[in-house]
Design a protein around this motif. Sequence first.
Motif, PDB file in Angstrom:
ATOM      1  N   PHE A   8    -107.774  23.426 -69.128  1.00 35.09           N
ATOM      2  CA  PHE A   8    -107.325  22.408 -70.070  1.00 35.09           C
ATOM      3  C   PHE A   8    -107.625  22.893 -71.486  1.00 35.09           C
ATOM      4  O   PHE A   8    -108.740  23.322 -71.782  1.00 35.09           O
ATOM      5  N   VAL A   9    -106.617  22.827 -72.353  1.00 33.50           N
ATOM      6  CA  VAL A   9    -106.725  23.318 -73.729  1.00 33.50           C
ATOM      7  C   VAL A   9    -106.368  22.178 -74.668  1.00 33.50           C
ATOM      8  O   VAL A   9    -105.353  21.489 -74.463  1.00 33.50           O
ATOM      9  N   SER A  10    -107.179  21.977 -75.694  1.00 29.68           N
ATOM     10  CA  SER A  10    -106.900  20.889 -76.636  1.00 29.68           C
ATOM     11  C   SER A  10    -107.133  21.349 -78.066  1.00 29.68           C
ATOM     12  O   SER A  10    -107.718  22.406 -78.314  1.00 29.68           O
ATOM     13  N   GLY A  11    -106.661  20.539 -78.999  1.00 26.67           N
ATOM     14  CA  GLY A  11    -106.860  20.819 -80.417  1.00 26.67           C
ATOM     15  C   GLY A  11    -107.961  19.932 -80.972  1.00 26.67           C
ATOM     16  O   GLY A  11    -109.106  19.997 -80.544  1.00 26.67           O
ATOM     17  N   ILE A  12    -107.613  19.064 -81.937  1.00 24.30           N
ATOM     18  CA  ILE A  12    -108.585  18.157 -82.543  1.00 24.30           C
ATOM     19  C   ILE A  12    -108.018  16.744 -82.513  1.00 24.30           C
ATOM     20  O   ILE A  12    -106.842  16.531 -82.782  1.00 24.30           O
TER      21      ILE A  12
ATOM     22  N   VAL B 106     -93.182  28.639 -72.401  1.00 19.93           N
ATOM     23  CA  VAL B 106     -94.395  29.119 -71.737  1.00 19.93           C
ATOM     24  C   VAL B 106     -94.739  28.134 -70.619  1.00 19.93           C
ATOM     25  O   VAL B 106     -94.752  26.918 -70.824  1.00 19.93           O
ATOM     26  N   ASN B 107     -95.049  28.623 -69.446  1.00 15.86           N
ATOM     27  CA  ASN B 107     -95.222  27.785 -68.265  1.00 15.86           C
ATOM     28  C   ASN B 107     -96.546  27.021 -68.316  1.00 15.86           C
ATOM     29  O   ASN B 107     -97.598  27.531 -67.930  1.00 15.86           O
ATOM     30  N   MET B 108     -96.491  25.775 -68.779  1.00 13.74           N
ATOM     31  CA  MET B 108     -97.673  24.916 -68.845  1.00 13.74           C
ATOM     32  C   MET B 108     -97.224  23.474 -68.954  1.00 13.74           C
ATOM     33  O   MET B 108     -96.058  23.184 -69.238  1.00 13.74           O
TER      34      MET B 108
ATOM     35  N   PRO C 246    -101.236  34.899 -66.064  1.00 11.77           N
ATOM     36  CA  PRO C 246    -100.150  33.964 -65.744  1.00 11.77           C
ATOM     37  C   PRO C 246    -100.417  33.109 -64.512  1.00 11.77           C
ATOM     38  O   PRO C 246     -99.747  32.080 -64.332  1.00 11.77           O
ATOM     39  N   ALA C 247    -101.365  33.499 -63.671  1.00 14.38           N
ATOM     40  CA  ALA C 247    -101.635  32.726 -62.451  1.00 14.38           C
ATOM     41  C   ALA C 247    -102.403  31.444 -62.736  1.00 14.38           C
ATOM     42  O   ALA C 247    -102.465  30.553 -61.884  1.00 14.38           O
ATOM     43  N   LEU C 248    -102.988  31.311 -63.928  1.00 13.89           N
ATOM     44  CA  LEU C 248    -103.745  30.109 -64.253  1.00 13.89           C
ATOM     45  C   LEU C 248    -102.820  28.914 -64.441  1.00 13.89           C
ATOM     46  O   LEU C 248    -101.705  29.045 -64.951  1.00 13.89           O
ATOM     47  N   ASP C 249    -103.291  27.753 -64.037  1.00 11.40           N
ATOM     48  CA  ASP C 249    -102.564  26.494 -64.200  1.00 11.40           C
ATOM     49  C   ASP C 249    -103.043  25.871 -65.507  1.00 11.40           C
ATOM     50  O   ASP C 249    -104.147  25.336 -65.576  1.00 11.40           O
ATOM     51  N   VAL C 250    -102.214  25.936 -66.541  1.00 18.58           N
ATOM     52  CA  VAL C 250    -102.624  25.550 -67.889  1.00 18.58           C
ATOM     53  C   VAL C 250    -102.060  24.176 -68.258  1.00 18.58           C
ATOM     54  O   VAL C 250    -100.860  23.927 -68.120  1.00 18.58           O
ATOM     55  N   TRP C 251    -102.960  23.311 -68.723  1.00 15.23           N
ATOM     56  CA  TRP C 251    -102.593  21.987 -69.221  1.00 15.23           C
ATOM     57  C   TRP C 251    -102.992  21.905 -70.693  1.00 15.23           C
ATOM     58  O   TRP C 251    -104.141  22.184 -71.038  1.00 15.23           O
ATOM     59  N   LEU C 252    -102.063  21.528 -71.533  1.00 17.61           N
ATOM     60  CA  LEU C 252    -102.328  21.402 -72.963  1.00 17.61           C
ATOM     61  C   LEU C 252    -102.381  19.921 -73.303  1.00 17.61           C
ATOM     62  O   LEU C 252    -101.473  19.160 -72.961  1.00 17.61           O
TER      63      LEU C 252
END
Length: 348
Positions: free
Chosen positions: A51-55, A118-120, A89-95
């Motif tokens: 899981f990736v986030s900003g502010i 980009v696959n997310m 690329p195998a990681l399951d990314v959620w933004l």
Amino acid sequence: MNEMTRIETTLKDWETDQEVRWCPGCGDYAILKAVQRTLPQLGADPKNTVFVSGIGCSSRFPYYMETYGFHTIHGRAPAFATGIKLANPALDVWLVTGDGDGLSIGGNHMMHVLRRNVNMQIMLFNNEIYGLTKGQYSPTSRIGTKSPSTPIGSVDRPANPCAFALGVGARFVARGFDVSKNLPDVLKAAHAHQGAAFIEIFQNCIVYNKDVFNDFAAPKGAEDRQLWLADGEPMLFAGGTKGIALDRDLLELKVVDVTDGDWQSAGVLVHNVKNRSIAHMLVELPFGPFPMALGVIYDDPRPTFEEAVADERARASEGKVPSLAKLLAKGQTWTVAEKARAGEGHPA
């Protein structure tokens, strides 16, 4: 669906030991639980999930997910997420982002992650306000919104997140809201999509913009003002008594009455998730005369950015033997001879 080995987990496997700290009653709590309930149903693996986030308020999300997580800088989460996906690329990314983080300082980065495909999964929490910095108006705030930065009322015309996403080339666009029982289904559809999946999630800010979505998202009594879209199904709402049809003279959508369930005679459209033109019309429908379009609005996959990058790298390296020494010696390099070192000559 994202390439992965399915495993058995429960909601508890996705919860961290961190105290969840949002304002009491914040819609983020409901979204968090929806995600934590959905991931086990997908067979997802916490060790393969990021899981990736900003502010912003929404950007506390990675702390509460028992996965890898990056709490990055304002508006730049798409750039970090792109780097993560290219590296593995195998990681399951959620933004995870908000209307301010994703569409103000981060609008440029959001545009590029969508157009690159980009696959997310990209969840944009839209509460139409800046919550973390104490209630200033945001890019999605309505005209007339009174806030510390617009005490008389905002005169800005608000951005439409889904229209923005479609306009920059997104191949998957969906909508939901925080307390909806249908939100997990929207998240599942986004996860199944190969490419950048954009989900706008209306989220109630209990302190600075309370109940602004109640006209269509109130826990009770607002169902008649929701148009839940499903591929191959007629666009019906209000218990099937009303539908959405195309005015072929004006080339715009209109509301029609449906009698005795005969939606065909009323001219009600059947939803086609690959119809980009109708998708543009749906996300631009003015609420009030029309219901709020929710669910999967557009879904038409194409090759992803990381696939193209991997193919390019493979072509570039085909038939070549990796050599760091040759790479370092490539270009404007020369060898210093012994005599040159002793001051008796110059390098060739």
